[in-house]
Design a protein around this motif. Structure first.
Motif, PDB file in Angstrom:
ATOM      1  N   UNK A  77       0.903  -1.225   0.034  1.00 46.32           N
ATOM      2  CA  UNK A  77       0.175   0.045   0.020  1.00 46.32           C
ATOM      3  C   UNK A  77       0.895   1.180  -0.058  1.00 46.32           C
ATOM      4  N   UNK A  78       2.036   1.231   0.686  1.00 48.34           N
ATOM      5  CA  UNK A  78       2.884   2.423   0.631  1.00 48.34           C
ATOM      6  C   UNK A  78       3.326   2.650  -0.746  1.00 48.34           C
ATOM      7  N   UNK A  79       3.443   1.605  -1.564  1.00 49.06           N
ATOM      8  CA  UNK A  79       4.005   1.732  -2.923  1.00 49.06           C
ATOM      9  C   UNK A  79       2.916   2.435  -3.668  1.00 49.06           C
ATOM     10  N   UNK A  80       1.719   2.020  -3.495  1.00 48.56           N
ATOM     11  CA  UNK A  80       0.516   2.534  -4.156  1.00 48.56           C
ATOM     12  C   UNK A  80       0.213   3.971  -3.847  1.00 48.56           C
ATOM     13  N   UNK A  81       0.517   4.112  -2.486  1.00 53.92           N
ATOM     14  CA  UNK A  81       0.317   5.581  -2.146  1.00 53.92           C
ATOM     15  C   UNK A  81       1.158   6.649  -2.740  1.00 53.92           C
ATOM     16  N   UNK A  82       2.488   6.001  -3.062  1.00 52.73           N
ATOM     17  CA  UNK A  82       3.533   6.961  -3.591  1.00 52.73           C
ATOM     18  C   UNK A  82       3.109   7.175  -4.909  1.00 52.73           C
ATOM     19  N   UNK A  83       2.689   6.050  -5.697  1.00 49.36           N
ATOM     20  CA  UNK A  83       2.203   6.138  -7.187  1.00 49.36           C
ATOM     21  C   UNK A  83       1.120   6.998  -7.168  1.00 49.36           C
ATOM     22  N   UNK A  84       0.158   7.009  -6.201  1.00 51.80           N
ATOM     23  CA  UNK A  84      -1.067   7.958  -6.040  1.00 51.80           C
ATOM     24  C   UNK A  84      -0.247   9.478  -6.039  1.00 51.80           C
ATOM     25  N   UNK A  85       0.352   9.702  -5.245  1.00 51.03           N
ATOM     26  CA  UNK A  85       1.104  11.241  -5.057  1.00 51.03           C
ATOM     27  C   UNK A  85       1.771  11.549  -6.431  1.00 51.03           C
ATOM     28  N   UNK A  86       2.319  10.444  -6.973  1.00 51.88           N
ATOM     29  CA  UNK A  86       3.055  10.978  -8.386  1.00 51.88           C
ATOM     30  C   UNK A  86       2.059  11.179  -9.502  1.00 51.88           C
ATOM     31  N   UNK A  87       0.966  10.261  -9.602  1.00 56.72           N
ATOM     32  CA  UNK A  87      -0.072  10.450 -10.736  1.00 56.72           C
ATOM     33  C   UNK A  87      -0.801  11.769 -10.665  1.00 56.72           C
ATOM     34  N   UNK A  88      -0.891  12.135  -9.232  1.00 59.25           N
ATOM     35  CA  UNK A  88      -1.833  13.399  -8.897  1.00 59.25           C
ATOM     36  C   UNK A  88      -0.638  14.699  -9.341  1.00 59.25           C
ATOM     37  N   UNK A  89       0.501  14.460  -9.033  1.00 59.74           N
ATOM     38  CA  UNK A  89       1.468  15.598  -9.561  1.00 59.74           C
ATOM     39  C   UNK A  89       1.534  15.822 -10.903  1.00 59.74           C
ATOM     40  N   UNK A  90       1.688  14.710 -11.638  1.00 55.04           N
ATOM     41  CA  UNK A  90       2.380  14.833 -12.790  1.00 55.04           C
ATOM     42  C   UNK A  90       0.847  14.738 -13.897  1.00 55.04           C
ATOM     43  N   UNK A  91      -0.028  14.340 -13.484  1.00 51.59           N
ATOM     44  CA  UNK A  91      -1.381  14.030 -14.515  1.00 51.59           C
ATOM     45  C   UNK A  91      -2.670  15.026 -13.993  1.00 51.59           C
ATOM     46  N   UNK A  92      -2.303  15.364 -12.484  1.00 45.76           N
ATOM     47  CA  UNK A  92      -3.471  16.274 -12.017  1.00 45.76           C
ATOM     48  C   UNK A  92      -4.874  15.261 -11.988  1.00 45.76           C
ATOM     49  N   UNK A  93      -4.727  14.208 -11.689  1.00 47.96           N
ATOM     50  CA  UNK A  93      -5.863  13.166 -11.502  1.00 47.96           C
ATOM     51  C   UNK A  93      -6.988  13.528 -10.569  1.00 47.96           C
ATOM     52  N   UNK A  94      -6.448  13.965  -9.418  1.00 47.47           N
ATOM     53  CA  UNK A  94      -7.465  14.281  -8.330  1.00 47.47           C
ATOM     54  C   UNK A  94      -7.644  12.852  -7.599  1.00 47.47           C
ATOM     55  N   UNK A  95      -6.703  12.016  -7.637  1.00 42.75           N
ATOM     56  CA  UNK A  95      -7.092  10.657  -7.099  1.00 42.75           C
ATOM     57  C   UNK A  95      -7.181  11.215  -5.382  1.00 42.75           C
ATOM     58  N   UNK A  96      -8.222  10.654  -4.822  1.00 45.35           N
ATOM     59  CA  UNK A  96      -8.447  10.914  -3.326  1.00 45.35           C
ATOM     60  C   UNK A  96      -8.075   9.656  -2.641  1.00 45.35           C
ATOM     61  N   UNK A  97      -8.098   8.518  -3.062  1.00 38.62           N
ATOM     62  CA  UNK A  97      -7.843   7.397  -2.169  1.00 38.62           C
ATOM     63  C   UNK A  97      -7.527   5.986  -3.194  1.00 38.62           C
ATOM     64  N   UNK A  98      -7.022   5.011  -2.429  1.00 39.50           N
ATOM     65  CA  UNK A  98      -6.722   3.975  -3.136  1.00 39.50           C
ATOM     66  C   UNK A  98      -7.354   2.723  -2.500  1.00 39.50           C
ATOM     67  N   UNK A  99      -7.872   1.757  -2.872  1.00 37.29           N
ATOM     68  CA  UNK A  99      -8.471   0.662  -2.421  1.00 37.29           C
ATOM     69  C   UNK A  99      -7.829  -0.557  -2.977  1.00 37.29           C
ATOM     70  N   UNK A 100      -7.955  -1.785  -2.351  1.00 36.55           N
ATOM     71  CA  UNK A 100      -7.416  -2.973  -2.850  1.00 36.55           C
ATOM     72  C   UNK A 100      -7.970  -4.202  -2.119  1.00 36.55           C
ATOM     73  N   UNK A 101      -7.998  -5.194  -2.784  1.00 32.50           N
ATOM     74  CA  UNK A 101      -8.194  -6.671  -2.141  1.00 32.50           C
ATOM     75  C   UNK A 101      -7.626  -7.878  -2.641  1.00 32.50           C
ATOM     76  N   UNK A 102      -7.279  -8.764  -1.885  1.00 31.82           N
ATOM     77  CA  UNK A 102      -6.853 -10.108  -2.141  1.00 31.82           C
ATOM     78  C   UNK A 102      -7.878 -10.647  -3.156  1.00 31.82           C
ATOM     79  N   UNK A 103      -7.820 -11.186  -4.240  1.00 33.46           N
ATOM     80  CA  UNK A 103      -8.708 -11.947  -5.009  1.00 33.46           C
ATOM     81  C   UNK A 103      -8.264 -13.369  -5.400  1.00 33.46           C
ATOM     82  N   UNK A 104      -9.202 -14.439  -5.133  1.00 34.08           N
ATOM     83  CA  UNK A 104      -8.795 -15.927  -5.095  1.00 34.08           C
ATOM     84  C   UNK A 104      -9.865 -16.393  -6.249  1.00 34.08           C
ATOM     85  N   UNK A 105      -9.367 -16.984  -7.383  1.00 29.90           N
ATOM     86  CA  UNK A 105     -10.117 -17.656  -8.204  1.00 29.90           C
ATOM     87  C   UNK A 105      -9.886 -19.072  -8.003  1.00 29.90           C
TER      88      UNK A 105
END
Length: 199
Positions: A77-105
């Motif tokens: 999640x720390x990696x993804x938070x860093x990516x969120x900040x980078x995307x917001x700075x570079x692309x002005x996406x306005x991302x507010x949060x990241x969510x994720x789940x394990x998926x089992x098939x």
């Protein structure tokens, strides 16, 4: 630490709308995340759309939402938070949060073709899928198949451990083919709406 990787992802989203990356993290972290996903006993049947309706004719995977309470998921999640900040700075996406789940098939499970962004509302803008499967081949099924807006097949991704797929949620319909063995991943979304009920 990940600035070059963040830059590579961002450039690909601008140029192509997606990127497929192999060997993203150190192998030890990938292995720890796999072990965590295999040890979960509280997987729940996944729902469809923002109403979380259960429809096993459209998808049959099971999910478990993750948080930062364990060291491996905290690092992910720390990696993804860093990516969120980078995307917001570079692309002005306005991302507010990241969510994720394990998926089992499990064997016989699938997810039919769909878009991750919910119709009529602005919510999920960037999708991530991180795979956790060792010794996995196309003969095992469960591949991610991505399409363009004209329904032309673009990419087929074998869900091998330490592979990360990132794409624009509103641009690429995709499906998960029927799996022939247990298949683990972490699915996540960068969102621009207010944090609410998990989907």
């Amino acid at each position: 630490m990940y600035k070059k990787l963040y830059s590579k992802i961002t450039d690909a989203l601008v140029d192509n709308g997606y990127i497929i990356l192999e060997n993203v993290f150190e192998p030890a972290l990938a292995k720890q995340l796999l072990q965590m996903s295999q040890n979960i006993r509280q997987y729940k049947q996944a729902g469809i759309s923002h109403h979380s309706t259960i429809n096993t004719n459209r998808r049959k995977d099971k999910i478990y939402w993750i948080d930062a309470e364990n060291e491996p998921t905290a690092r992910y999640l720390d990696f993804m938070n860093g990516l969120q900040n980078y995307l917001n700075r570079q692309l002005y996406l306005g991302i507010k949060y990241y969510e994720a789940h394990f998926a089992l098939y499990q064997a016989g499970d699938f997810y039919e073709k769909h878009l991750d962004a919910f119709g009529g509302t602005k919510n999920r803008v960037v999708t991530t899928v991180y795979y956790l499967n060792e010794e996995y081949t196309s003969q095992n099924g469960g591949e991610l198949v991505m399409y363009d807006k004209n329904d032309r097949q673009m990419q087929t991704v074998t869900p091998l451990i330490n592979t990360l797929v990132v794409f624009l949620s509103e641009e690429f319909p995709h499906e998960v083919l029927v799996s022939k063995k247990e298949r683990y991943s972490i699915a996540g979304w960068f969102r621009v709406d207010e944090r609410g009920v998990n989907i």
